[in-house]
Design a protein around this motif. Structure first.
Motif, PDB file in Angstrom:
ATOM      1  N   LEU A   8       0.826  -1.210   0.000  1.00 59.66           N
ATOM      2  CA  LEU A   8       0.000   0.000   0.000  1.00 59.66           C
ATOM      3  C   LEU A   8       0.859   1.259   0.000  1.00 59.66           C
ATOM      4  O   LEU A   8       0.521   2.248  -0.618  1.00 59.66           O
ATOM      5  CB  LEU A   8      -0.907   0.018   1.239  1.00 59.66           C
ATOM      6  N   GLY A   9       1.933   1.240   0.772  1.00 58.38           N
ATOM      7  CA  GLY A   9       2.798   2.414   0.871  1.00 58.38           C
ATOM      8  C   GLY A   9       4.244   1.991   0.698  1.00 58.38           C
ATOM      9  O   GLY A   9       4.541   0.792   0.711  1.00 58.38           O
ATOM     10  N   PRO A  10       5.158   2.951   0.566  1.00 57.84           N
ATOM     11  CA  PRO A  10       6.550   2.597   0.298  1.00 57.84           C
ATOM     12  C   PRO A  10       7.239   1.872   1.458  1.00 57.84           C
ATOM     13  O   PRO A  10       8.118   1.041   1.237  1.00 57.84           O
ATOM     14  CB  PRO A  10       7.219   3.945   0.023  1.00 57.84           C
ATOM     15  N   HIS A  11       6.848   2.150   2.705  1.00 55.49           N
ATOM     16  CA  HIS A  11       7.552   1.496   3.816  1.00 55.49           C
ATOM     17  C   HIS A  11       6.620   0.839   4.818  1.00 55.49           C
ATOM     18  O   HIS A  11       7.075   0.258   5.794  1.00 55.49           O
ATOM     19  CB  HIS A  11       8.463   2.501   4.540  1.00 55.49           C
ATOM     20  N   MET A  12       5.304   0.928   4.608  1.00 54.38           N
ATOM     21  CA  MET A  12       4.380   0.164   5.453  1.00 54.38           C
ATOM     22  C   MET A  12       3.036   0.028   4.753  1.00 54.38           C
ATOM     23  O   MET A  12       2.709   0.827   3.875  1.00 54.38           O
ATOM     24  CB  MET A  12       4.238   0.785   6.853  1.00 54.38           C
ATOM     25  N   GLY A  13       2.288  -1.001   5.140  1.00 49.98           N
ATOM     26  CA  GLY A  13       0.968  -1.210   4.570  1.00 49.98           C
ATOM     27  C   GLY A  13       0.979  -2.281   3.487  1.00 49.98           C
ATOM     28  O   GLY A  13       1.704  -2.166   2.502  1.00 49.98           O
ATOM     29  N   ILE A  14       0.214  -3.349   3.728  1.00 47.38           N
ATOM     30  CA  ILE A  14       0.036  -4.411   2.730  1.00 47.38           C
ATOM     31  C   ILE A  14      -1.458  -4.674   2.615  1.00 47.38           C
ATOM     32  O   ILE A  14      -2.178  -4.666   3.621  1.00 47.38           O
ATOM     33  CB  ILE A  14       0.805  -5.686   3.151  1.00 47.38           C
ATOM     34  N   VAL A  15      -1.945  -4.858   1.378  1.00 49.36           N
ATOM     35  CA  VAL A  15      -3.363  -5.168   1.192  1.00 49.36           C
ATOM     36  C   VAL A  15      -3.484  -6.631   0.767  1.00 49.36           C
ATOM     37  O   VAL A  15      -2.688  -7.116  -0.043  1.00 49.36           O
ATOM     38  CB  VAL A  15      -4.031  -4.204   0.178  1.00 49.36           C
ATOM     39  N   ALA A  16      -4.485  -7.303   1.379  1.00 47.35           N
ATOM     40  CA  ALA A  16      -4.767  -8.699   1.033  1.00 47.35           C
ATOM     41  C   ALA A  16      -6.120  -8.751   0.337  1.00 47.35           C
ATOM     42  O   ALA A  16      -7.111  -8.239   0.867  1.00 47.35           O
ATOM     43  CB  ALA A  16      -4.798  -9.553   2.301  1.00 47.35           C
ATOM     44  N   GLU A  17      -6.133  -9.345  -0.848  1.00 44.12           N
ATOM     45  CA  GLU A  17      -7.396  -9.510  -1.572  1.00 44.12           C
ATOM     46  C   GLU A  17      -7.614 -10.990  -1.847  1.00 44.12           C
ATOM     47  O   GLU A  17      -6.666 -11.776  -1.819  1.00 44.12           O
ATOM     48  CB  GLU A  17      -7.359  -8.705  -2.873  1.00 44.12           C
ATOM     49  N   GLY A  18      -8.860 -11.342  -2.117  1.00 46.32           N
ATOM     50  CA  GLY A  18      -9.174 -12.745  -2.439  1.00 46.32           C
ATOM     51  C   GLY A  18      -9.393 -13.607  -1.210  1.00 46.32           C
ATOM     52  O   GLY A  18      -9.365 -14.832  -1.313  1.00 46.32           O
ATOM     53  N   VAL A  19      -9.595 -12.980  -0.041  1.00 44.67           N
ATOM     54  CA  VAL A  19      -9.880 -13.765   1.184  1.00 44.67           C
ATOM     55  C   VAL A  19     -11.349 -13.549   1.527  1.00 44.67           C
ATOM     56  O   VAL A  19     -11.759 -12.408   1.727  1.00 44.67           O
ATOM     57  CB  VAL A  19      -9.058 -13.261   2.392  1.00 44.67           C
ATOM     58  N   ASP A  20     -12.103 -14.614   1.604  1.00 45.01           N
ATOM     59  CA  ASP A  20     -13.514 -14.479   1.986  1.00 45.01           C
ATOM     60  C   ASP A  20     -13.627 -14.745   3.483  1.00 45.01           C
ATOM     61  O   ASP A  20     -13.431 -15.872   3.939  1.00 45.01           O
ATOM     62  CB  ASP A  20     -14.364 -15.476   1.196  1.00 45.01           C
ATOM     63  N   LEU A  21     -13.926 -13.682   4.248  1.00 43.65           N
ATOM     64  CA  LEU A  21     -13.956 -13.818   5.709  1.00 43.65           C
ATOM     65  C   LEU A  21     -15.300 -14.360   6.223  1.00 43.65           C
ATOM     66  O   LEU A  21     -15.518 -14.410   7.430  1.00 43.65           O
ATOM     67  CB  LEU A  21     -13.638 -12.470   6.370  1.00 43.65           C
ATOM     68  N   ALA A  22     -16.172 -14.785   5.302  1.00 47.43           N
ATOM     69  CA  ALA A  22     -17.453 -15.371   5.743  1.00 47.43           C
ATOM     70  C   ALA A  22     -17.195 -16.651   6.538  1.00 47.43           C
ATOM     71  O   ALA A  22     -18.003 -17.039   7.388  1.00 47.43           O
ATOM     72  CB  ALA A  22     -18.341 -15.660   4.540  1.00 47.43           C
ATOM     73  N   THR A  23     -16.074 -17.320   6.245  1.00 42.54           N
ATOM     74  CA  THR A  23     -15.645 -18.448   7.084  1.00 42.54           C
ATOM     75  C   THR A  23     -14.196 -18.185   7.497  1.00 42.54           C
ATOM     76  O   THR A  23     -13.440 -17.564   6.740  1.00 42.54           O
ATOM     77  CB  THR A  23     -15.693 -19.804   6.325  1.00 42.54           C
ATOM     78  N   PRO A  24     -13.777 -18.608   8.691  1.00 40.63           N
ATOM     79  CA  PRO A  24     -12.413 -18.326   9.145  1.00 40.63           C
ATOM     80  C   PRO A  24     -11.390 -18.880   8.152  1.00 40.63           C
ATOM     81  O   PRO A  24     -11.511 -20.018   7.700  1.00 40.63           O
ATOM     82  CB  PRO A  24     -12.329 -19.050  10.491  1.00 40.63           C
ATOM     83  N   PRO A  25     -10.374 -18.069   7.779  1.00 37.78           N
ATOM     84  CA  PRO A  25      -9.344 -18.540   6.857  1.00 37.78           C
ATOM     85  C   PRO A  25      -8.637 -19.782   7.405  1.00 37.78           C
ATOM     86  O   PRO A  25      -8.511 -19.945   8.621  1.00 37.78           O
ATOM     87  CB  PRO A  25      -8.364 -17.359   6.780  1.00 37.78           C
ATOM     88  N   ASP A  26      -8.154 -20.634   6.498  1.00 37.88           N
ATOM     89  CA  ASP A  26      -7.456 -21.851   6.942  1.00 37.88           C
ATOM     90  C   ASP A  26      -6.043 -21.499   7.448  1.00 37.88           C
ATOM     91  O   ASP A  26      -5.589 -20.360   7.331  1.00 37.88           O
ATOM     92  CB  ASP A  26      -7.406 -22.910   5.827  1.00 37.88           C
ATOM     93  N   ILE A  45      -7.338  -6.216   4.922  1.00 35.79           N
ATOM     94  CA  ILE A  45      -8.008  -7.328   4.225  1.00 35.79           C
ATOM     95  C   ILE A  45      -9.285  -6.744   3.619  1.00 35.79           C
ATOM     96  O   ILE A  45     -10.178  -6.306   4.352  1.00 35.79           O
ATOM     97  CB  ILE A  45      -8.335  -8.479   5.201  1.00 35.79           C
ATOM     98  N   ARG A  46      -9.323  -6.706   2.290  1.00 37.07           N
ATOM     99  CA  ARG A  46     -10.491  -6.125   1.618  1.00 37.07           C
ATOM    100  C   ARG A  46     -11.656  -7.107   1.674  1.00 37.07           C
ATOM    101  O   ARG A  46     -11.467  -8.319   1.511  1.00 37.07           O
ATOM    102  CB  ARG A  46     -10.178  -5.843   0.147  1.00 37.07           C
TER     103      ARG A  46
END
Ligand code: SIN
Length: 280
Positions: A8-26, A45-46
């Motif tokens: 997301l930014g040059p020295h901090m921030g990461i975005v995670a896409e493609g995770v469906d939080l309707a069920t707990p991630p494995d 986490i989008r």
């Protein structure tokens, strides 16, 4: 859907896409999310707004949720969640509007074992304003010269819930709440228990004084370090999309909410905090 991570930014921030939080991630997905958080300090986490119990269950892989001080509203459907809302008022005091976290801080430094992570779910976000800003406290430490690092290394700071240095107004508290928050002291430079990296550990809201240092000198030192750590070059500013789940590491960052959204526009955040350990 496959997990995708990007910066997301040059020295901090990461975005995670493609995770469906309707069920707990494995377990494998959680391992990747935790690694991204340790690397990026702030992890977004989008997704979409989640029912409270679903949100709590989905966050379980980040650690045990801690009960939060009863200053703000506990969610009726999930006791782990505090609601931070544009409608918050100081109900036990003067009834005025309260914006939680509007000054730079790290969460819970007034406790002997401050929380490690904070998780905020943007259930309603304003169209304009209401960003959350962060600073990278590893980078703020790394940028100090070697002589300053040596001078600061042995220092400890007394943290007080109702610090006389703080700029913000805090909500009225009951005698029981006051009794639960005695002064604590923490190192000024802390070592992250998982990455082993050193970070400045500051909390302008809660720091009272450097232990054993005369007050005026302590104020000068703390003011100078706060000004340094909050410089633009260490910052990341998060613009919320509805449904974002933002996880950040309080052991190496500070943050603040922006109360700059127009009167009448709604902001509702669901906050979970995760257990931590004594800073060293
Ligand atoms: C907080 O300081 O925990 C809240 C930050 C925000 O509402 O943006």
């Amino acid at each position: 859907m496959a997990l995708r991570l990007s910066r997301l930014g040059p020295h901090m921030g990461i975005v995670a896409e493609g995770v469906d939080l309707a069920t707990p991630p494995d377990a494998a997905t959680f391992a990747a999310l935790r690694a991204a958080l340790l690397d990026g300090i702030v992890l977004c986490i989008r997704g979409r707004p989640l029912p409270p119990p679903t949100y709590v269950a989905a966050m379980g892989g980040f650690g045990a949720a801690r009960s939060q001080l009863g200053l703000h509203r506990r969610h009726p459907e999930a006791e782990e969640i505090m609601i931070l809302s544009s409608e918050d008022r100081d109900e036990k005091g003067d009834g005025k509007r309260i914006v939680v976290g509007a000054a730079w801080h790290t969460d819970d430094s007034f406790m002997a074992e401050p929380c490690s992570l904070t998780i905020l779910h943007g259930v309603r976000v304003p169209e304009v304003g209401g960003d959350t800003q962060f600073v990278n406290m590893y980078a703020a430490y790394d940028a100090l010269d070697e002589e300053t690092k040596r001078r600061l290394a042995p220092l400890r700071v007394i943290h007080r819930y109702d610090s006389t240095r703080k700029g913000n107004r805090i909500t009225t508290r009951t005698a029981e709440e006051v009794a639960r928050t005695p002064d604590v002291d923490h190192p000024l430079i802390r070592t992250h228990p998982e990455t082993g990296r050193k970070a400045l550990y500051l909390n302008p809201n809660r720091m009272e004084q450097v232990a054993g240092m005369e007050r005026a000198e302590s104020d000068r030192l703390l003011d100078g370090l706060i000004a340094h750590a909050t410089e633009e070059r260490f910052q990341y500013r998060h613009k919320w999309s509805p449904g974002d789940v933002l996880v950040w590491d309080n052991r190496c960052s500070m943050h603040k909410a922006n109360a700059d959204y127009p009167e009448g526009s709604r902001r509702e955040m669901h906050r979970i905090i995760i257990e931590g350990t004594r800073p060293f």
